[in-house]
Design a protein around this motif. Structure first.
Motif, PDB file in Angstrom:
ATOM      1  N   ARG A  35       0.834  -1.204   0.000  1.00 54.11           N
ATOM      2  CA  ARG A  35       0.000   0.000   0.000  1.00 54.11           C
ATOM      3  C   ARG A  35       0.868   1.254   0.000  1.00 54.11           C
ATOM      4  O   ARG A  35       0.569   2.237  -0.674  1.00 54.11           O
ATOM      5  N   ASP A  36       1.953   1.202   0.779  1.00 55.21           N
ATOM      6  CA  ASP A  36       2.859   2.341   0.830  1.00 55.21           C
ATOM      7  C   ASP A  36       3.494   2.597  -0.533  1.00 55.21           C
ATOM      8  O   ASP A  36       3.665   3.747  -0.945  1.00 55.21           O
ATOM      9  N   VAL A  37       3.834   1.517  -1.247  1.00 55.44           N
ATOM     10  CA  VAL A  37       4.422   1.657  -2.581  1.00 55.44           C
ATOM     11  C   VAL A  37       3.446   2.364  -3.516  1.00 55.44           C
ATOM     12  O   VAL A  37       3.798   3.329  -4.208  1.00 55.44           O
ATOM     13  N   PHE A  38       2.198   1.894  -3.558  1.00 54.32           N
ATOM     14  CA  PHE A  38       1.210   2.492  -4.450  1.00 54.32           C
ATOM     15  C   PHE A  38       0.871   3.929  -4.039  1.00 54.32           C
ATOM     16  O   PHE A  38       0.630   4.787  -4.889  1.00 54.32           O
ATOM     17  N   ALA A  39       0.848   4.192  -2.720  1.00 51.59           N
ATOM     18  CA  ALA A  39       0.479   5.527  -2.246  1.00 51.59           C
ATOM     19  C   ALA A  39       1.505   6.581  -2.627  1.00 51.59           C
ATOM     20  O   ALA A  39       1.226   7.779  -2.549  1.00 51.59           O
ATOM     21  N   ARG A  40       2.693   6.147  -3.051  1.00 52.55           N
ATOM     22  CA  ARG A  40       3.719   7.113  -3.442  1.00 52.55           C
ATOM     23  C   ARG A  40       3.429   7.746  -4.790  1.00 52.55           C
ATOM     24  O   ARG A  40       3.949   8.820  -5.089  1.00 52.55           O
ATOM     25  N   PHE A  41       2.635   7.072  -5.639  1.00 52.25           N
ATOM     26  CA  PHE A  41       2.363   7.674  -6.942  1.00 52.25           C
ATOM     27  C   PHE A  41       0.888   7.702  -7.304  1.00 52.25           C
ATOM     28  O   PHE A  41       0.522   8.200  -8.369  1.00 52.25           O
ATOM     29  N   LEU A  42       0.020   7.182  -6.426  1.00 53.32           N
ATOM     30  CA  LEU A  42      -1.411   7.172  -6.695  1.00 53.32           C
ATOM     31  C   LEU A  42      -2.155   8.018  -5.677  1.00 53.32           C
ATOM     32  O   LEU A  42      -1.728   8.116  -4.524  1.00 53.32           O
ATOM     33  N   PRO A  43      -3.284   8.615  -6.069  1.00 53.11           N
ATOM     34  CA  PRO A  43      -4.112   9.320  -5.088  1.00 53.11           C
ATOM     35  C   PRO A  43      -4.607   8.360  -4.021  1.00 53.11           C
ATOM     36  O   PRO A  43      -4.931   7.199  -4.305  1.00 53.11           O
ATOM     37  N   GLU A  44      -4.655   8.832  -2.792  1.00 48.68           N
ATOM     38  CA  GLU A  44      -5.074   7.987  -1.672  1.00 48.68           C
ATOM     39  C   GLU A  44      -6.440   7.365  -1.918  1.00 48.68           C
ATOM     40  O   GLU A  44      -6.709   6.236  -1.522  1.00 48.68           O
ATOM     41  N   SER A  45      -7.303   8.103  -2.623  1.00 48.03           N
ATOM     42  CA  SER A  45      -8.680   7.650  -2.811  1.00 48.03           C
ATOM     43  C   SER A  45      -8.796   6.397  -3.680  1.00 48.03           C
ATOM     44  O   SER A  45      -9.819   5.713  -3.630  1.00 48.03           O
ATOM     45  N   ILE A  46      -7.781   6.089  -4.498  1.00 47.90           N
ATOM     46  CA  ILE A  46      -7.905   4.927  -5.376  1.00 47.90           C
ATOM     47  C   ILE A  46      -6.894   3.833  -5.054  1.00 47.90           C
ATOM     48  O   ILE A  46      -6.844   2.819  -5.744  1.00 47.90           O
ATOM     49  N   VAL A  47      -6.066   4.031  -4.008  1.00 49.11           N
ATOM     50  CA  VAL A  47      -5.061   3.024  -3.670  1.00 49.11           C
ATOM     51  C   VAL A  47      -5.712   1.680  -3.367  1.00 49.11           C
ATOM     52  O   VAL A  47      -5.277   0.630  -3.844  1.00 49.11           O
ATOM     53  N   GLY A  53      -4.686  12.441 -10.243  1.00 49.93           N
ATOM     54  CA  GLY A  53      -3.703  11.961 -11.200  1.00 49.93           C
ATOM     55  C   GLY A  53      -2.763  10.933 -10.602  1.00 49.93           C
ATOM     56  O   GLY A  53      -2.706  10.739  -9.386  1.00 49.93           O
ATOM     57  N   THR A  54      -2.016  10.272 -11.465  1.00 53.02           N
ATOM     58  CA  THR A  54      -1.005   9.308 -11.054  1.00 53.02           C
ATOM     59  C   THR A  54       0.369   9.898 -11.357  1.00 53.02           C
ATOM     60  O   THR A  54       0.647  10.283 -12.490  1.00 53.02           O
ATOM     61  N   LEU A  55       1.207   9.983 -10.349  1.00 51.23           N
ATOM     62  CA  LEU A  55       2.555  10.492 -10.541  1.00 51.23           C
ATOM     63  C   LEU A  55       3.426   9.375 -11.103  1.00 51.23           C
ATOM     64  O   LEU A  55       3.732   8.407 -10.408  1.00 51.23           O
ATOM     65  N   VAL A  56       3.811   9.475 -12.349  1.00 52.13           N
ATOM     66  CA  VAL A  56       4.602   8.422 -12.990  1.00 52.13           C
ATOM     67  C   VAL A  56       6.052   8.503 -12.562  1.00 52.13           C
ATOM     68  O   VAL A  56       6.652   7.514 -12.139  1.00 52.13           O
ATOM     69  N   THR A  57       6.662   9.708 -12.673  1.00 45.89           N
ATOM     70  CA  THR A  57       8.065   9.840 -12.282  1.00 45.89           C
ATOM     71  C   THR A  57       8.441  11.301 -12.150  1.00 45.89           C
ATOM     72  O   THR A  57       7.751  12.195 -12.659  1.00 45.89           O
ATOM     73  N   TYR A  58       9.555  11.523 -11.449  1.00 39.32           N
ATOM     74  CA  TYR A  58      10.180  12.845 -11.417  1.00 39.32           C
ATOM     75  C   TYR A  58      11.247  12.891 -12.499  1.00 39.32           C
ATOM     76  O   TYR A  58      12.005  11.931 -12.682  1.00 39.32           O
ATOM     77  N   LEU A  59      11.305  13.993 -13.199  1.00 38.40           N
ATOM     78  CA  LEU A  59      12.270  14.166 -14.283  1.00 38.40           C
ATOM     79  C   LEU A  59      13.145  15.373 -13.954  1.00 38.40           C
ATOM     80  O   LEU A  59      12.919  16.479 -14.447  1.00 38.40           O
ATOM     81  N   GLY A  60      14.118  15.172 -13.082  1.00 36.16           N
ATOM     82  CA  GLY A  60      14.951  16.289 -12.656  1.00 36.16           C
ATOM     83  C   GLY A  60      14.131  17.283 -11.880  1.00 36.16           C
ATOM     84  O   GLY A  60      13.706  17.017 -10.755  1.00 36.16           O
ATOM     85  N   ASP A  61      13.859  18.451 -12.488  1.00 31.50           N
ATOM     86  CA  ASP A  61      13.055  19.466 -11.812  1.00 31.50           C
ATOM     87  C   ASP A  61      11.610  19.470 -12.305  1.00 31.50           C
ATOM     88  O   ASP A  61      10.886  20.440 -12.084  1.00 31.50           O
ATOM     89  N   GLY A  62      11.184  18.415 -12.955  1.00 32.77           N
ATOM     90  CA  GLY A  62       9.809  18.322 -13.442  1.00 32.77           C
ATOM     91  C   GLY A  62       9.160  17.010 -13.088  1.00 32.77           C
ATOM     92  O   GLY A  62       9.763  16.151 -12.431  1.00 32.77           O
ATOM     93  N   VAL A  63       7.911  16.856 -13.515  1.00 31.54           N
ATOM     94  CA  VAL A  63       7.187  15.612 -13.255  1.00 31.54           C
ATOM     95  C   VAL A  63       6.492  15.150 -14.531  1.00 31.54           C
ATOM     96  O   VAL A  63       6.186  15.935 -15.421  1.00 31.54           O
ATOM     97  N   LEU A  64       6.277  13.852 -14.580  1.00 31.36           N
ATOM     98  CA  LEU A  64       5.425  13.231 -15.598  1.00 31.36           C
ATOM     99  C   LEU A  64       4.251  12.611 -14.853  1.00 31.36           C
ATOM    100  O   LEU A  64       4.443  11.781 -13.962  1.00 31.36           O
ATOM    101  N   ALA A  65       3.051  13.032 -15.215  1.00 37.54           N
ATOM    102  CA  ALA A  65       1.845  12.520 -14.567  1.00 37.54           C
ATOM    103  C   ALA A  65       0.864  12.055 -15.627  1.00 37.54           C
ATOM    104  O   ALA A  65       0.869  12.542 -16.757  1.00 37.54           O
ATOM    105  N   VAL A  66       0.010  11.111 -15.249  1.00 34.23           N
ATOM    106  CA  VAL A  66      -1.011  10.618 -16.170  1.00 34.23           C
ATOM    107  C   VAL A  66      -2.346  10.608 -15.437  1.00 34.23           C
ATOM    108  O   VAL A  66      -2.416  10.311 -14.234  1.00 34.23           O
ATOM    109  N   PHE A  67      -3.394  10.940 -16.157  1.00 28.22           N
ATOM    110  CA  PHE A  67      -4.748  10.968 -15.604  1.00 28.22           C
ATOM    111  C   PHE A  67      -5.596   9.960 -16.374  1.00 28.22           C
ATOM    112  O   PHE A  67      -5.643   9.991 -17.602  1.00 28.22           O
TER     113      PHE A  67
END
Length: 354
Positions: free
Chosen positions: A136-148, A210-224
């Motif tokens: 759960r902790d793994v998923f909560a790092r990149f997913l909204p709490e409401s859908i974990v 949204g789902t946080l896919v990854t950090y890209l240096g000083d930016g983020v890639l997210a998918v909805f």
């Protein structure tokens, strides 16, 4: 001091039921008793338990029926069940083990063996609960709490998410001028500033579903719209961009200026379309990812924000899906790298970001 655990004892023999209850209470457990299978099902519905001691042969709903009910219920699938049976019922015990029972306890039971069976079942349950908490902790790092929790159910409690192909919206961000700032600033201050910014944009992504896919240096890639499909993914992405520009970035810049640093600008690129997503990597290290032309398009649109007076740009494929596009304006029509046909871009102004 509270009880070690709660044990459900299911046995139609009143004497055996009382003996089990007496020994379990003496060992510090709470006990819930049921006289038959139907009463056991009611107890399981009304009260959470940690282990079930289940007689095989009972009138009405027998141990087989209760065990099938437990294993068919998603909320009870991992509940340890120990069968209680006379030695002459050994074939029945084997059948119950095959149906998913944890262990068995022969009649007449030995108190030492009872304690060992119960402790083994409780230890296995606690290990499972710890593993579930880790997952759960793994998923909560990149997913909204409401859908974990929903994702955990779909992933069957495992870290690895199978690949899916969905229509989604992708959002890229980039913090303008951060590389130059980093080259002339002490490392600890660079990391402090970066974490402050990433915290702001991460919260914007997760708070809008949204789902946080990854950090890209000083930016983020997210998918909805992935890994859980949703029909309003484009609206969620636009709401995230608005929040970043009109709330998160100004607050971040205000914080910077209190330390005598200039504020930053941001670039945001958004595109909608099909993509594949899932966990990739090895057994030792996994990462959630999104793959497809939609991802590449969002990245190239974000890069184009450097050429126009709009901090956020989106493809027409995103605009066509929006229910609220009143603050969008047509900006440009360009041929993105890797494409042969032009892409129409729409912009969202960066009001009061300075």
């Amino acid at each position: 001091m509270g009880a070690l655990s709660t044990i459900l004892v299911v046995d139609d023999d009143a004497v055996n039921r009382k003996l089990l209850e007496h020994n379990l209470l003496a060992d510090g457990h709470d006990v819930v008793a049921a006289r038959d299978g139907n009463e056991a099902v009611e107890r399981l519905r009304d009260q959470p338990v940690d282990v079930v001691l289940l007689d095989v042969l009972m009138p009405g709903l027998d141990g087989f029926g209760v065990l099938e009910h437990i294993r068919a219920n998603s909320s009870l699938q991992d509940l340890p069940v120990i069968m209680i049976s006379g030695l002459e019922d050994f074939d029945s015990v084997i059948r119950c083990i095959e149906l998913g029972a944890e262990d068995y306890l022969p009649k007449p039971f030995d108190p030492v063996l009872l304690r060992a069976r119960i402790n083994a079942a409780l230890n296995k349950r606690r290990v499972h609960e710890l593993e579930q908490a880790r997952v759960r902790d793994v998923f909560a790092r990149f997913l909204p709490e409401s859908i974990v929790d929903e994702v955990l159910v779909r992933a069957n409690g495992e870290v690895r998410l199978g690949g899916v192909r969905l229509i989604c919206t992708v959002l890229f961000t980039d913090l303008r001028g951060f590389t130059t700032f980093a080259e002339r600033t002490p490392p600890d201050r660079v990391i402090d500033v970066l974490n402050r910014f990433l915290s702001e944009v991460t919260d914007a992504v997760l708070d809008n579903g949204g789902t946080l896919v990854t950090y890209l240096g000083d930016g983020v890639l997210a998918v909805f719209g992935a890994p859980i499909e949703c029909g309003d993914h484009a609206d969620r992405a636009l709401a995230t961009a608005r929040e970043m520009l009109h709330k998160r970035l100004p607050r971040f810049n205000d914080w910077l200026r209190t330390a005598d640093h200039d504020g930053f600008d941001i670039g945001i690129g958004i595109s909608s379309g099909p993509l594949m997503s899932g966990n990739v990597g090895s057994e030792r290290r996994l990462s959630y990812t999104a793959i497809g032309d939609t991802v590449n398009t969002a990245a190239r649109i974000e890069a184009h924000t450097k050429e126009v007076p709009h901090a956020a740009l989106m493809s027409e494929s995103t605009r066509d899906l929006l229910t609220d596009a009143d603050d969008l304006v047509f900006v440009d029509e360009i041929t993105l790298r890797g494409r042969t046909s032009p892409t129409r871009l729409w912009g969202l102004s960066q009001r009061s970001a300075e």
